[in-house]
Motif scaffolding. Structure first.
Motif, PDB file in Angstrom:
ATOM      1  N   LYS A  83       0.895  -1.150   0.000  1.00  0.00           N
ATOM      2  CA  LYS A  83       0.000   0.000   0.000  1.00  0.00           C
ATOM      3  C   LYS A  83       0.931   1.195   0.000  1.00  0.00           C
ATOM      4  CE  LYS A  83      -4.142   1.925   2.062  1.00  0.00           C
ATOM      5  NZ  LYS A  83      -5.201   1.723   3.069  1.00  0.00           N
ATOM      6  N   GLY A  84       1.215   1.722  -1.184  1.00  0.00           N
ATOM      7  CA  GLY A  84       2.318   2.645  -1.292  1.00  0.00           C
ATOM      8  C   GLY A  84       3.602   1.837  -1.390  1.00  0.00           C
ATOM      9  N   TRP A  85       4.727   2.465  -1.162  1.00  0.00           N
ATOM     10  CA  TRP A  85       6.013   1.795  -1.337  1.00  0.00           C
ATOM     11  C   TRP A  85       6.383   1.028  -0.071  1.00  0.00           C
ATOM     12  CZ3 TRP A  85       8.744  -0.216  -4.765  1.00  0.00           C
ATOM     13  CH2 TRP A  85      10.082  -0.534  -4.558  1.00  0.00           C
ATOM     14  N   ASN A  86       6.844  -0.196  -0.234  1.00  0.00           N
ATOM     15  CA  ASN A  86       7.252  -1.052   0.876  1.00  0.00           C
ATOM     16  C   ASN A  86       8.635  -1.595   0.560  1.00  0.00           C
ATOM     17  OD1 ASN A  86       7.687  -3.407   2.533  1.00  0.00           O
ATOM     18  ND2 ASN A  86       5.508  -3.411   3.002  1.00  0.00           N
ATOM     19  N   PHE A  87       9.669  -0.986   1.145  1.00  0.00           N
ATOM     20  CA  PHE A  87      11.048  -1.351   0.826  1.00  0.00           C
ATOM     21  C   PHE A  87      11.339  -2.800   1.196  1.00  0.00           C
ATOM     22  CE2 PHE A  87      15.525  -1.807   2.047  1.00  0.00           C
ATOM     23  CZ  PHE A  87      16.154  -1.360   0.895  1.00  0.00           C
ATOM     24  N   VAL A  88      10.961  -3.192   2.428  1.00  0.00           N
ATOM     25  CA  VAL A  88      11.239  -4.556   2.879  1.00  0.00           C
ATOM     26  C   VAL A  88      10.502  -5.572   2.017  1.00  0.00           C
ATOM     27  CG1 VAL A  88      10.968  -6.193   4.780  1.00  0.00           C
ATOM     28  CG2 VAL A  88      11.749  -3.872   5.244  1.00  0.00           C
ATOM     29  N   GLY A  89       9.202  -5.308   1.771  1.00  0.00           N
ATOM     30  CA  GLY A  89       8.419  -6.223   0.950  1.00  0.00           C
ATOM     31  C   GLY A  89       8.992  -6.382  -0.442  1.00  0.00           C
ATOM     32  N   ASN A  90       9.447  -5.283  -1.034  1.00  0.00           N
ATOM     33  CA  ASN A  90       9.995  -5.335  -2.387  1.00  0.00           C
ATOM     34  C   ASN A  90      11.309  -6.115  -2.429  1.00  0.00           C
ATOM     35  OD1 ASN A  90       9.897  -4.242  -5.253  1.00  0.00           O
ATOM     36  ND2 ASN A  90      11.916  -3.542  -4.601  1.00  0.00           N
ATOM     37  N   GLN A  91      12.155  -5.914  -1.412  1.00  0.00           N
ATOM     38  CA  GLN A  91      13.424  -6.643  -1.367  1.00  0.00           C
ATOM     39  C   GLN A  91      13.186  -8.138  -1.179  1.00  0.00           C
ATOM     40  OE1 GLN A  91      16.506  -5.126  -1.893  1.00  0.00           O
ATOM     41  NE2 GLN A  91      15.141  -3.471  -2.452  1.00  0.00           N
ATOM     42  N   LEU A  92      12.250  -8.481  -0.296  1.00  0.00           N
ATOM     43  CA  LEU A  92      11.923  -9.886  -0.091  1.00  0.00           C
ATOM     44  C   LEU A  92      11.349 -10.506  -1.357  1.00  0.00           C
ATOM     45  CD1 LEU A  92      10.367 -10.283   3.467  1.00  0.00           C
ATOM     46  CD2 LEU A  92      12.186 -11.650   2.468  1.00  0.00           C
ATOM     47  N   LEU A  93      10.438  -9.778  -1.989  1.00  0.00           N
ATOM     48  CA  LEU A  93       9.830 -10.271  -3.226  1.00  0.00           C
ATOM     49  C   LEU A  93      10.899 -10.589  -4.261  1.00  0.00           C
ATOM     50  CD1 LEU A  93       6.736  -8.740  -5.017  1.00  0.00           C
ATOM     51  CD2 LEU A  93       8.805  -9.250  -6.290  1.00  0.00           C
ATOM     52  N   SER A  94      11.840  -9.676  -4.448  1.00  0.00           N
ATOM     53  CA  SER A  94      12.881  -9.868  -5.457  1.00  0.00           C
ATOM     54  C   SER A  94      13.747 -11.084  -5.146  1.00  0.00           C
ATOM     55  CB  SER A  94      13.762  -8.615  -5.547  1.00  0.00           C
ATOM     56  OG  SER A  94      13.000  -7.486  -5.924  1.00  0.00           O
ATOM     57  N   CYS A  95      14.145 -11.224  -3.862  1.00  0.00           N
ATOM     58  CA  CYS A  95      15.016 -12.344  -3.492  1.00  0.00           C
ATOM     59  C   CYS A  95      14.278 -13.674  -3.575  1.00  0.00           C
ATOM     60  CB  CYS A  95      15.573 -12.132  -2.084  1.00  0.00           C
ATOM     61  SG  CYS A  95      16.816 -10.828  -1.982  1.00  0.00           S
ATOM     62  N   VAL A  96      13.021 -13.711  -3.116  1.00  0.00           N
ATOM     63  CA  VAL A  96      12.243 -14.947  -3.181  1.00  0.00           C
ATOM     64  C   VAL A  96      12.018 -15.341  -4.631  1.00  0.00           C
ATOM     65  CG1 VAL A  96       9.966 -15.947  -2.732  1.00  0.00           C
ATOM     66  CG2 VAL A  96      11.146 -14.676  -0.935  1.00  0.00           C
ATOM     67  N   GLU A  97      11.683 -14.362  -5.470  1.00  0.00           N
ATOM     68  CA  GLU A  97      11.457 -14.649  -6.885  1.00  0.00           C
ATOM     69  C   GLU A  97      12.723 -15.227  -7.529  1.00  0.00           C
ATOM     70  OE1 GLU A  97       9.273 -12.425 -10.575  1.00  0.00           O
ATOM     71  OE2 GLU A  97      10.670 -11.234  -9.388  1.00  0.00           O
TER      72      GLU A  97
END
Length: 361
Positions: A83-97
């Motif tokens: 909901k808006g920018w989420n730095f932690v969520g985005n970093q986790l998403l990239s690494c998990v992907e």
């Protein structure tokens, strides 16, 4: 079993230490312990009489059955809160992907929008889908940790597929969990501030309904209590609205908190913030009011949000997440669950890494 065969171990030979097996197979200590227990029960190895004796091979696997090759998990769904920018969520998403794609595992990403209502709809759609089309595991960064109304629904989902809570856990819901040791984040932040001579401390946090923020605050307050310096409630600011949106969005609310901090007597000389956004906004406020950072007031944030560099004149002292290690553990746990190798709930917390910036000395 393959490890025993690959290393030409025979009956009577000792297995390496648990730490060596962890390192060789790149698996967690929990997985090693579970497998050793299973192999003991099946009569392939036995434990020595004392803790120092380790494990010994007592029977070799049947070579006629061929090598044991667990089937890799094929489909996983990851529900994250954006909901808006989420730095932690985005970093986790990239690494998990990255980790899952390297293992040829398909992963579906969904957004619960930090809303329990949206989360409920996503969980209901999982249950409504045909069994053959459901993911083999659900990764969830929940919208709320406190009084989450989806607990009973999650228990139902858990009967059809294993669930791994990522970075945030939920009170009242037992499940696998992989994330950062946020209690330790708070303890280390207190030690860094008090150990550097900052005597009057404060905490400022947002997103007050998620476990990382609550744990960071409680770790900080518990460390103060253990140190013999109980913190007055006037020095604790916890409000979800303080961390909603980009830095420019929260700056006015943080300015209001900053004004309250300046009016306190004695004035805080060290502040721990639940996120780098709050830390950056507070740094901007104090500098604008003519306060020297970190000489007059030291500030420590969390998440090592490097994208804030252009929005704050000083690099924030912070804590980093080992995103790659977390992603690797999530994949291995997903695979172990798919192959029926996990018998109890797995809880893995990674130690934070302190990143000294220019807002603390």
């Amino acid at each position: 079993m393959n490890y025993i065969l690959d290393n030409n171990l025979t009956v009577g030979d000792a297995l390496p230490s648990i730490r060596q097996i962890q390192s060789s197979l790149l698996i967690s200590k929990y997985t090693v312990m579970s497998m050793l227990k299973s192999l003991c029960e099946e009569g392939y190895i036995k434990k020595g009489n004392s803790a120092r004796n380790g494990y010994q091979v007592v029977r070799l696997p049947d070579l006629q059955s061929g090598r044991l090759t667990p089937s890799p998990v094929s489909l996983v769904q990851f529900i994250l809160p954006f909901k808006g920018w989420n730095f932690v969520g985005n970093q986790l998403l990239s690494c998990v992907e990255r980790v899952f794609s390297l293992k040829n595992c398909n992963i579906i990403f969904s957004n619960n929008n930090n809303s329990v209502e949206t989360e409920q709809k996503l969980l209901q759609s999982l249950l409504a889908s045909p069994a053959a089309l459901r993911p083999k595991a659900l990764l969830l960064m929940p919208s709320s940790s406190v009084a989450n109304p989806n607990v009973e629904l999650l228990k139902t989902v858990q009967q059809h597929m294993p669930i791994i809570l990522v970075d945030r856990y939920i009170w009242g819901f037992d499940s696998h969990y992989v994330g950062l040791d946020n209690q330790n984040v708070g303890r280390i932040a207190f030690d860094k501030l008090s150990g550097s001579g900052y005597k009057t401390l404060a905490f400022v946090g947002g997103f007050s309904t998620i476990s990382p923020v609550i744990d960071r605050m409680s770790g900080f307050l518990n460390a103060a209590r253990a140190h013999g310096s109980l913190m007055d409630e006037r020095y604790v600011f916890l409000d979800t609205r303080l961390d909603l949106g980009f830095l420019a969005d929260i700056q006015p609310q943080i300015n209001a908190v900053g004004e309250k901090l300046l009016k306190l007597a004695p004035r805080p000389t060290g502040i721990f913030c639940s996120s780098d956004r709050i830390a950056a906004a507070l740094t901007n406020f104090f500098l604008a009011r003519g306060c020297a950072v970190p000489e007059d007031v030291a500030i420590i944030g969390c998440d090592n949000d490097t994208e804030l560099a252009s929005s704050c004149p000083l690099p924030i002292s912070s804590f980093s997440h080992p995103f790659s290690e977390i992603a690797g553990t999530i994949y291995r746990l997903s695979n172990d669950m798919y192959n029926g190798l996990v018998n109890s709930y797995f809880h893995m917390e990674y130690s934070p890494g302190f990143v000294p910036g220019k807002t603390w000395r």
